[in-house]
Design a protein around this motif. Sequence first.
Motif, short mmCIF file in Angstrom:
data_model
loop_
_atom_site.label_atom_id
_atom_site.label_comp_id
_atom_site.label_asym_id
_atom_site.label_seq_id
_atom_site.Cartn_x
_atom_site.Cartn_y
_atom_site.Cartn_z
N UNK A 1 -6.81 42.77 -20.58
CA UNK A 1 -6.19 44.09 -20.78
C UNK A 1 -5.89 44.79 -19.45
N UNK A 2 -6.65 44.43 -18.41
CA UNK A 2 -6.45 45.07 -17.10
C UNK A 2 -5.75 44.13 -16.12
N UNK B 1 1.29 44.71 -20.18
CA UNK B 1 0.82 46.03 -20.58
C UNK B 1 0.69 46.15 -22.10
N UNK B 2 0.29 45.05 -22.72
CA UNK B 2 0.17 45.01 -24.18
C UNK B 2 -0.78 46.08 -24.73
N UNK B 3 -1.73 46.54 -23.91
CA UNK B 3 -2.67 47.60 -24.33
C UNK B 3 -2.44 48.90 -23.57
N UNK B 4 -1.42 48.91 -22.71
CA UNK B 4 -1.13 50.09 -21.88
C UNK B 4 0.36 50.43 -22.01
N UNK B 5 0.80 50.88 -23.18
CA UNK B 5 2.24 51.03 -23.45
C UNK B 5 2.96 51.98 -22.52
N UNK B 6 2.26 52.99 -22.01
CA UNK B 6 2.92 53.96 -21.13
C UNK B 6 3.47 53.31 -19.87
N UNK B 7 2.92 52.15 -19.48
CA UNK B 7 3.39 51.47 -18.27
C UNK B 7 4.85 51.02 -18.41
N UNK C 1 -8.96 47.30 -29.42
CA UNK C 1 -10.29 46.72 -29.55
C UNK C 1 -10.41 45.38 -28.82
N UNK C 2 -9.28 44.86 -28.33
CA UNK C 2 -9.27 43.55 -27.70
C UNK C 2 -9.42 43.64 -26.19
N UNK C 3 -10.09 42.65 -25.62
CA UNK C 3 -10.20 42.55 -24.16
C UNK C 3 -9.11 41.67 -23.56
N UNK C 4 -8.55 40.76 -24.38
CA UNK C 4 -7.47 39.91 -23.91
C UNK C 4 -6.54 39.59 -25.08
N UNK C 5 -5.34 39.13 -24.72
CA UNK C 5 -4.28 38.93 -25.71
C UNK C 5 -3.50 37.68 -25.34
N UNK C 6 -3.21 36.85 -26.34
CA UNK C 6 -2.43 35.64 -26.09
C UNK C 6 -0.94 35.95 -26.26
#
Length: 241
Positions: A167-168, A177-183, A227-232
């Motif tokens: 996520x980071x 930026x799958x968890x940070x849409x504002x980016x 809720x996820x720490x990583x995304x495929x």
Amino acid sequence: MLYDSIGVGYATARRTDPRWMSAILAALEEAGTVLDVGAGAGSYEPADRVVYAVEPSGEMVGQRGADAAPVVRAVAEALPVRDCAVDAALAVLTVHHWSDWRRGIAELRRVAPRRVVLAYDTRLHAEFWFVREYVPQIAELELSRPSAPDIAAELGADSMIPLPLPWDFTDGVFPAYWRRPEAYLTVRDTCSALAQAPREAVERGLARLRSDVADGTWREKHAELLELDEYDAGFRLIVSG
């Protein structure tokens, strides 16, 4: 040359993520000499071995650091090196930009006994929430590009290793930026998928995203992602030889 126009500021936006770097180093194994094809600003060039770089864009070459590997301006389809010149050929997120990707893969096979290619499954990129909900025109571009399974087959791969996005993640690849849409409101000019999509479509999509982020709609719709720490997102490290 695509990256002569969209590559400005690339070295800042596309910073090496150590987690991907570790995976690439492991895939290179004991290779003492490496040819980095489509090297760009040199994000994933190993510091612990001899590296030579090939990059066609003058803009990207100009962003390489003073301690970066020596670079030659050339294209993947006609590498200016002899057969089996290096222990390994490395190609990081570049094959989808080659004008004749199969010819480029043949060149990788020609110049090195080991080949390490970082590519992505274009179907998963085309299904990414940003594409599906905000700029669906990107899907057509993505699906026209060579996909990781196709590249693996052409390369005669021994393995295809999934590389999920934390996520980071620090490298601003398109789905980073799958968890940070504002980016996505600020990265358009250093993301090829956005830079190559119709400008009006991107403007409309970003306006909707800005509104959805501001009023909480995006967070409500995508609560499970938070809720996820990583995304495929489909990134695959393809290893051959």
